[in-house]
Scaffold this motif. Sequence first.
Motif, PDB file in Angstrom:
ATOM      1  N   GLY A 113      49.795  37.786  38.875  1.00  0.00           N
ATOM      2  CA  GLY A 113      49.314  36.955  37.789  1.00  0.00           C
ATOM      3  C   GLY A 113      47.811  36.724  37.799  1.00  0.00           C
ATOM      4  N   LYS A 114      47.070  37.587  38.480  1.00  0.00           N
ATOM      5  CA  LYS A 114      45.614  37.464  38.585  1.00  0.00           C
ATOM      6  C   LYS A 114      44.927  38.547  37.766  1.00  0.00           C
ATOM      7  CE  LYS A 114      45.892  34.281  41.829  1.00  0.00           C
ATOM      8  NZ  LYS A 114      45.423  32.931  41.661  1.00  0.00           N
ATOM      9  N   LYS A 161      32.098  46.334  39.274  1.00  0.00           N
ATOM     10  CA  LYS A 161      33.143  45.651  40.030  1.00  0.00           C
ATOM     11  C   LYS A 161      32.440  44.528  40.773  1.00  0.00           C
ATOM     12  CE  LYS A 161      37.109  46.279  42.946  1.00  0.00           C
ATOM     13  NZ  LYS A 161      38.045  47.243  43.497  1.00  0.00           N
ATOM     14  N   VAL A 162      32.868  43.298  40.520  1.00  0.00           N
ATOM     15  CA  VAL A 162      32.192  42.131  41.075  1.00  0.00           C
ATOM     16  C   VAL A 162      33.201  41.198  41.731  1.00  0.00           C
ATOM     17  CG1 VAL A 162      30.282  42.198  39.411  1.00  0.00           C
ATOM     18  CG2 VAL A 162      32.333  40.875  38.878  1.00  0.00           C
ATOM     19  N   SER A 163      32.695  40.319  42.555  1.00  0.00           N
ATOM     20  CA  SER A 163      33.563  39.306  43.145  1.00  0.00           C
ATOM     21  C   SER A 163      33.924  38.274  42.077  1.00  0.00           C
ATOM     22  CB  SER A 163      32.855  38.611  44.307  1.00  0.00           C
ATOM     23  OG  SER A 163      31.819  37.776  43.824  1.00  0.00           O
ATOM     24  N   ARG A 164      35.003  37.582  42.318  1.00  0.00           N
ATOM     25  CA  ARG A 164      35.417  36.504  41.416  1.00  0.00           C
ATOM     26  C   ARG A 164      34.272  35.504  41.231  1.00  0.00           C
ATOM     27  NH1 ARG A 164      40.169  34.520  43.792  1.00  0.00           N
ATOM     28  NH2 ARG A 164      38.830  33.999  45.521  1.00  0.00           N
ATOM     29  N   ALA A 196      41.560  37.619  40.543  1.00  0.00           N
ATOM     30  CA  ALA A 196      41.711  38.192  41.881  1.00  0.00           C
ATOM     31  C   ALA A 196      40.365  38.077  42.602  1.00  0.00           C
ATOM     32  CB  ALA A 196      42.139  39.659  41.767  1.00  0.00           C
ATOM     33  N   ASP A 197      40.336  38.431  43.871  1.00  0.00           N
ATOM     34  CA  ASP A 197      39.098  38.328  44.656  1.00  0.00           C
ATOM     35  C   ASP A 197      37.971  39.164  44.070  1.00  0.00           C
ATOM     36  OD1 ASP A 197      40.330  36.593  46.405  1.00  0.00           O
ATOM     37  OD2 ASP A 197      40.806  38.149  47.876  1.00  0.00           O
ATOM     38  N   SER A 198      38.301  40.322  43.506  1.00  0.00           N
ATOM     39  CA  SER A 198      37.292  41.148  42.832  1.00  0.00           C
ATOM     40  C   SER A 198      37.851  41.587  41.486  1.00  0.00           C
ATOM     41  CB  SER A 198      36.892  42.358  43.674  1.00  0.00           C
ATOM     42  OG  SER A 198      37.988  43.212  43.879  1.00  0.00           O
TER      43      SER A 198
END
Length: 142
Positions: free
Chosen positions: A128-129, A59-62, A46-48
């Motif tokens: 599904g991420k 919590k981090v970005s992809r 996912a995006d994060s």
Amino acid sequence: MAHDYRVTASYSTDFTVGDHKHGDMIIQLWKHFDDNTFDQASAYFADSVNAMFPGWHSKVSRDTLIAQAKAERASMDSVHTSLDAIVPLKASNKNETVVAIWGEELAYVKGKKQRRDIHEVWGVDDKGKVIWMKQYTHAVPK
């Protein structure tokens, strides 16, 4: 119906076997790490992502997670991970699947052999991420 363990779990106590495609995805992530091709894994996230590793949690970005995984892998001359067990689980009270995976990592870092047991738990959303993951490790005695 969920079993009453007489404790309150922070996540869930009511699981069924989840979709095996999520287990396949996590195995692909392990292969990408071993093969040093983790940059090809961004579509799985996912995006994060809320990520927890021994000694580090955020919590981090992809993109940040991919970069950190690539940096960790770059510190290793080679790595091979063997699988002990994997199980996708669907929490009946959540709209996500949890994939639990156990294995052993054999790595060479600056020519020195390192073995460790790995247990990871991956949270996969309804798209599904991967939205979170936790890694637990233990050095294997020589």
